[in-house]
Motif scaffolding. Structure first.
Motif, mmCIF file in Angstrom:
data_model
loop_
_atom_site.group_PDB
_atom_site.id
_atom_site.type_symbol
_atom_site.label_atom_id
_atom_site.label_comp_id
_atom_site.label_asym_id
_atom_site.label_seq_id
_atom_site.Cartn_x
_atom_site.Cartn_y
_atom_site.Cartn_z
ATOM 1 N N ASP A 255 0.830 -1.206 0.000
ATOM 2 C CA ASP A 255 0.000 0.000 0.000
ATOM 3 C C ASP A 255 0.869 1.263 0.000
ATOM 4 N N ARG B 72 2.397 1.685 -3.351
ATOM 5 C CA ARG B 72 1.413 1.564 -4.434
ATOM 6 C C ARG B 72 1.781 0.453 -5.420
ATOM 7 N N ARG C 263 1.824 -2.289 -7.973
ATOM 8 C CA ARG C 263 0.899 -2.587 -9.074
ATOM 9 C C ARG C 263 1.192 -3.911 -9.752
#
Length: 169
Positions: free
Chosen positions: A118, A121, A123
């Motif tokens: 988190d 971020r 991906r």
């Protein structure tokens, strides 16, 4: 009827003799072959122990977000992390922490893994992040493009991160 020559022209014989006489690199001379098969020479730390070591040493962390099912992650490990010179540089410049996704194997991930995913971020896999424990400031390489791109990132990441960190503080 096709004619088969009984002898080769002298220049071809000389060329073959030269090529056979010049030694080429053997498989054992290559950097990748010097690493133990299937093992990276990097000592990957757990999230908790690596973060503690980074706080104590002052080194930035190299987070390696990976997963057992991720083929590009295996390419990164085999073609980049297994090279002894680069592994030594990683150990010298960073505290290397492996952040493994275990959702497919166990159905869930650890709270520490989820917090890092988190914060940075996440991906996809593989992702390399240079940062410090608890900070969002980072330099990141997402995915696998090539061995050369990964080398370039790892060679410049520490300086880029430290420059970024100075600007923000």
């Amino acid at each position: 009827m096709m004619r088969v020559p009984r002898h080769f022209p002298p220049f071809i014989v000389a060329l073959v003799a030269i090529l056979l006489a010049v030694p080429g690199p053997s498989r054992s001379d290559t950097s990748a072959a010097k690493a133990a098969p299937g093992k990276e020479p990097i000592k990957w730390r757990s999230i908790a122990s690596g973060n503690a070591e980074a706080k104590k040493s002052g080194k930035p962390v190299l987070y390696f977000f990976t997963a057992a099912w991720c083929e590009p992650c295996h390419l990164l490990a085999a073609q980049v992390f297994a090279i002894p010179e680069l592994a030594a540089q990683i150990e010298r410049d960073f505290v290397p922490i492996e952040v493994a996704d275990r959702a497919r194997e166990t159905g869930r991930n650890s709270p520490e893994m989820l917090a890092l995913a988190d914060r940075y971020r996440l991906r996809g896999f593989p992702t390399l992040v240079v940062s410090r424990p608890g900070l969002a400031t980072n330099v990141t390489l997402e995915g696998w493009e090539s061995r050369g791109r990964s080398f370039e990132f790892l060679k410049t990441a520490k300086k880029r991160f430290l420059d970024l960190e100075k600007k923000e503080h």
